[in-house]
Design a protein around this motif. Sequence first.
Motif, PDB file in Angstrom:
ATOM      1  N   ARG A 133       0.838  -1.210   0.000  1.00 41.74           N
ATOM      2  CA  ARG A 133       0.000   0.000   0.000  1.00 41.74           C
ATOM      3  C   ARG A 133       0.869   1.255   0.000  1.00 41.74           C
ATOM      4  O   ARG A 133       0.617   2.212  -0.748  1.00 41.74           O
ATOM      5  CB  ARG A 133      -0.901   0.011   1.235  1.00 41.74           C
ATOM      6  CG  ARG A 133      -2.066  -0.960   1.201  1.00 41.74           C
ATOM      7  CD  ARG A 133      -3.072  -0.580   2.274  1.00 41.74           C
ATOM      8  NE  ARG A 133      -4.130  -1.564   2.427  1.00 41.74           N
ATOM      9  CZ  ARG A 133      -4.206  -2.441   3.420  1.00 41.74           C
ATOM     10  NH1 ARG A 133      -3.270  -2.433   4.364  1.00 41.74           N
ATOM     11  NH2 ARG A 133      -5.184  -3.306   3.487  1.00 41.74           N
ATOM     12  N   ARG A 134       1.892   1.251   0.827  1.00 31.25           N
ATOM     13  CA  ARG A 134       2.753   2.435   0.914  1.00 31.25           C
ATOM     14  C   ARG A 134       3.618   2.587  -0.330  1.00 31.25           C
ATOM     15  O   ARG A 134       3.904   3.709  -0.757  1.00 31.25           O
ATOM     16  CB  ARG A 134       3.603   2.362   2.188  1.00 31.25           C
ATOM     17  CG  ARG A 134       2.757   2.470   3.457  1.00 31.25           C
ATOM     18  CD  ARG A 134       3.576   2.391   4.727  1.00 31.25           C
ATOM     19  NE  ARG A 134       2.732   2.453   5.904  1.00 31.25           N
ATOM     20  CZ  ARG A 134       2.286   3.563   6.469  1.00 31.25           C
ATOM     21  NH1 ARG A 134       2.614   4.736   5.952  1.00 31.25           N
ATOM     22  NH2 ARG A 134       1.519   3.526   7.548  1.00 31.25           N
ATOM     23  N   ALA A 135       4.016   1.469  -0.917  1.00 32.20           N
ATOM     24  CA  ALA A 135       4.777   1.544  -2.167  1.00 32.20           C
ATOM     25  C   ALA A 135       3.915   2.161  -3.267  1.00 32.20           C
ATOM     26  O   ALA A 135       4.405   2.946  -4.088  1.00 32.20           O
ATOM     27  CB  ALA A 135       5.247   0.156  -2.584  1.00 32.20           C
ATOM     28  N   GLU A 136       2.630   1.844  -3.285  1.00 34.38           N
ATOM     29  CA  GLU A 136       1.738   2.374  -4.318  1.00 34.38           C
ATOM     30  C   GLU A 136       1.604   3.888  -4.213  1.00 34.38           C
ATOM     31  O   GLU A 136       1.415   4.578  -5.212  1.00 34.38           O
ATOM     32  CB  GLU A 136       0.370   1.687  -4.194  1.00 34.38           C
ATOM     33  CG  GLU A 136      -0.518   1.828  -5.418  1.00 34.38           C
ATOM     34  CD  GLU A 136      -1.574   2.885  -5.239  1.00 34.38           C
ATOM     35  OE1 GLU A 136      -2.198   3.273  -6.235  1.00 34.38           O
ATOM     36  OE2 GLU A 136      -1.771   3.336  -4.087  1.00 34.38           O
ATOM     37  N   ASP A 337       7.754  12.310  -1.858  1.00 33.41           N
ATOM     38  CA  ASP A 337       7.783  11.047  -2.584  1.00 33.41           C
ATOM     39  C   ASP A 337       6.388  10.476  -2.868  1.00 33.41           C
ATOM     40  O   ASP A 337       6.262   9.429  -3.488  1.00 33.41           O
ATOM     41  CB  ASP A 337       8.637  10.002  -1.847  1.00 33.41           C
ATOM     42  CG  ASP A 337       8.127   9.710  -0.441  1.00 33.41           C
ATOM     43  OD1 ASP A 337       7.183  10.395   0.004  1.00 33.41           O
ATOM     44  OD2 ASP A 337       8.685   8.802   0.201  1.00 33.41           O
ATOM     45  N   TYR A 338       5.332  11.184  -2.464  1.00 30.41           N
ATOM     46  CA  TYR A 338       3.968  10.758  -2.798  1.00 30.41           C
ATOM     47  C   TYR A 338       3.617  11.258  -4.201  1.00 30.41           C
ATOM     48  O   TYR A 338       2.772  12.131  -4.377  1.00 30.41           O
ATOM     49  CB  TYR A 338       2.976  11.311  -1.775  1.00 30.41           C
ATOM     50  CG  TYR A 338       2.803  10.470  -0.542  1.00 30.41           C
ATOM     51  CD1 TYR A 338       3.877   9.815   0.047  1.00 30.41           C
ATOM     52  CD2 TYR A 338       1.562  10.312   0.051  1.00 30.41           C
ATOM     53  CE1 TYR A 338       3.728   9.040   1.187  1.00 30.41           C
ATOM     54  CE2 TYR A 338       1.395   9.542   1.200  1.00 30.41           C
ATOM     55  CZ  TYR A 338       2.485   8.919   1.756  1.00 30.41           C
ATOM     56  OH  TYR A 338       2.331   8.154   2.889  1.00 30.41           O
ATOM     57  N   ARG A 339       4.267  10.683  -5.197  1.00 32.75           N
ATOM     58  CA  ARG A 339       4.109  11.182  -6.565  1.00 32.75           C
ATOM     59  C   ARG A 339       2.659  11.096  -7.040  1.00 32.75           C
ATOM     60  O   ARG A 339       2.148  12.022  -7.678  1.00 32.75           O
ATOM     61  CB  ARG A 339       5.003  10.395  -7.532  1.00 32.75           C
ATOM     62  CG  ARG A 339       6.483  10.648  -7.361  1.00 32.75           C
ATOM     63  CD  ARG A 339       7.267   9.775  -8.319  1.00 32.75           C
ATOM     64  NE  ARG A 339       7.048  10.153  -9.706  1.00 32.75           N
ATOM     65  CZ  ARG A 339       7.320   9.357 -10.737  1.00 32.75           C
ATOM     66  NH1 ARG A 339       7.776   8.131 -10.522  1.00 32.75           N
ATOM     67  NH2 ARG A 339       7.120   9.778 -11.973  1.00 32.75           N
ATOM     68  N   ARG A 340       2.017   9.965  -6.765  1.00 35.69           N
ATOM     69  CA  ARG A 340       0.650   9.783  -7.244  1.00 35.69           C
ATOM     70  C   ARG A 340      -0.269  10.863  -6.717  1.00 35.69           C
ATOM     71  O   ARG A 340      -0.980  11.553  -7.460  1.00 35.69           O
ATOM     72  CB  ARG A 340       0.135   8.410  -6.813  1.00 35.69           C
ATOM     73  CG  ARG A 340      -1.286   8.111  -7.268  1.00 35.69           C
ATOM     74  CD  ARG A 340      -1.910   7.017  -6.422  1.00 35.69           C
ATOM     75  NE  ARG A 340      -2.091   7.476  -5.045  1.00 35.69           N
ATOM     76  CZ  ARG A 340      -2.320   6.677  -4.025  1.00 35.69           C
ATOM     77  NH1 ARG A 340      -2.348   5.380  -4.204  1.00 35.69           N
ATOM     78  NH2 ARG A 340      -2.478   7.172  -2.797  1.00 35.69           N
ATOM     79  N   ASP A 341      -0.286  11.058  -5.383  1.00 36.58           N
ATOM     80  CA  ASP A 341      -1.190  12.031  -4.780  1.00 36.58           C
ATOM     81  C   ASP A 341      -0.815  13.464  -5.147  1.00 36.58           C
ATOM     82  O   ASP A 341      -1.685  14.295  -5.394  1.00 36.58           O
ATOM     83  CB  ASP A 341      -1.192  11.863  -3.259  1.00 36.58           C
ATOM     84  CG  ASP A 341      -1.897  10.585  -2.826  1.00 36.58           C
ATOM     85  OD1 ASP A 341      -2.560   9.964  -3.679  1.00 36.58           O
ATOM     86  OD2 ASP A 341      -1.779  10.202  -1.649  1.00 36.58           O
ATOM     87  N   LYS A 342       0.488  13.746  -5.157  1.00 40.41           N
ATOM     88  CA  LYS A 342       0.903  15.104  -5.531  1.00 40.41           C
ATOM     89  C   LYS A 342       0.448  15.434  -6.948  1.00 40.41           C
ATOM     90  O   LYS A 342       0.020  16.559  -7.237  1.00 40.41           O
ATOM     91  CB  LYS A 342       2.427  15.241  -5.414  1.00 40.41           C
ATOM     92  CG  LYS A 342       2.932  15.355  -3.987  1.00 40.41           C
ATOM     93  CD  LYS A 342       3.701  16.650  -3.800  1.00 40.41           C
ATOM     94  CE  LYS A 342       4.080  16.865  -2.346  1.00 40.41           C
ATOM     95  NZ  LYS A 342       4.627  18.211  -2.095  1.00 40.41           N
TER      96      LYS A 342
END
Length: 411
Positions: A133-136, A337-342
């Motif tokens: 989950r955290r990797a995603e 490092d939260y590329r998806r959410d950013k």
Amino acid sequence: MTLWAHPGLAAAVASEDWAALFRTYRQLTGVSQTKLGELVGLVQPDVSAIERGRRRVTSVEVRQRVVTGLGIPSELLAAVGQRSGAVPVPGLALAGLAPDHDLLERVTGAVGDAARVDSATLDWLDRLLAEHRRAEDVIGSRPLVDVMRRQLNTVVELHSGARGELARRVVRLAAEHAQFLAWMAQDQAASAAALGWYDRAHEWALEAGDADMAATTLSMKAHMAWSGGRGTRCVQLAEAARWSTPGASLGVRGMAAQMEARGHALTGDADHTHRLLDEAQDLIGRAAEHPEDEPPWMYFYDETWFSLQRGMAEIHLRAWPTAVELLGKGLAALPDDYRRDKTWYRACLTHALAGSGEAAQALAVALEAVPDAAAIGRPHAWNELHRAAALLLRRGAPEGRELVAVLRAHD
């Protein structure tokens, strides 16, 4: 009537007539051959060849992608398996999803003999799921989908060797895996697959007596309705998440309340939106006082996340300055490092800035988001950037044409 209750689809699954299955599915849903290919991992010429009978589906791996991508219900597949002599796992039937055992051994090597189930094995799988989950959050969903499908198969195989409370834990763990697979399918705009996985996760959660997961799956289906612009359905599903599972945690109930608020925001009902958002914020605050009571998949649920969600609701209400403030505050607090959410929230901030008339700033934020949106392949962020560009164009801002050119260069 649900899609898979259609007699043409049911007959195609029963006879394993993949050509008829593809043709009927496309007729009922209106998707193109290209879109169908995206759902099942095939290029358009292959879809066309299957529909015309020029190519047969003989590979177990391709069959698995079709089953998962289209969200074919397990009860239809179980009937096929029984006729062919296969015996589905009671309560956890995933007929046709035969795992790659070499890969399973590498991914879940600590499991060993699937007939042996103990608490240590399940604890290990719990930790592995949490890491995924955290990797995603960092790398996005695309690289993890196949790994998680195979990991779910490992969990399913454990069920036959589990008894009593261990069996209940296996079902609960299967529900968590299915919910995560649903989220990743939703993230990649594979709506049929996402709905199929959410339904499966909800069923397993009820079987395991897991109120938190049962409510979460309903909230996430509400999120899908919100993503599709269906405000009333979003509200109805979120209400079901709130009131059908009274034993859910404070955080899970807060998530359902904010989803109901976002559904009302889609319909333009500011009063209900703000009342429910205030209620959700209270639940979040109380949940933060006892984080040990929250389920593991709620690790992201905090004030930062809520600020971002509230900002999205304000976009629907066209409260542009408030949306800009909330989204900017939330983005500043998200880890780099939260590329998806950013990527997603930068696209939302672009939209809010465009609505506020701050065209130059909207373009600057969009240019930050575009590289990651293209690299991660997140359709929702891409669509939001297109909506922002359209708004800039309607307002006659030259930045709109520049943003359109950038988006086209990456399409």
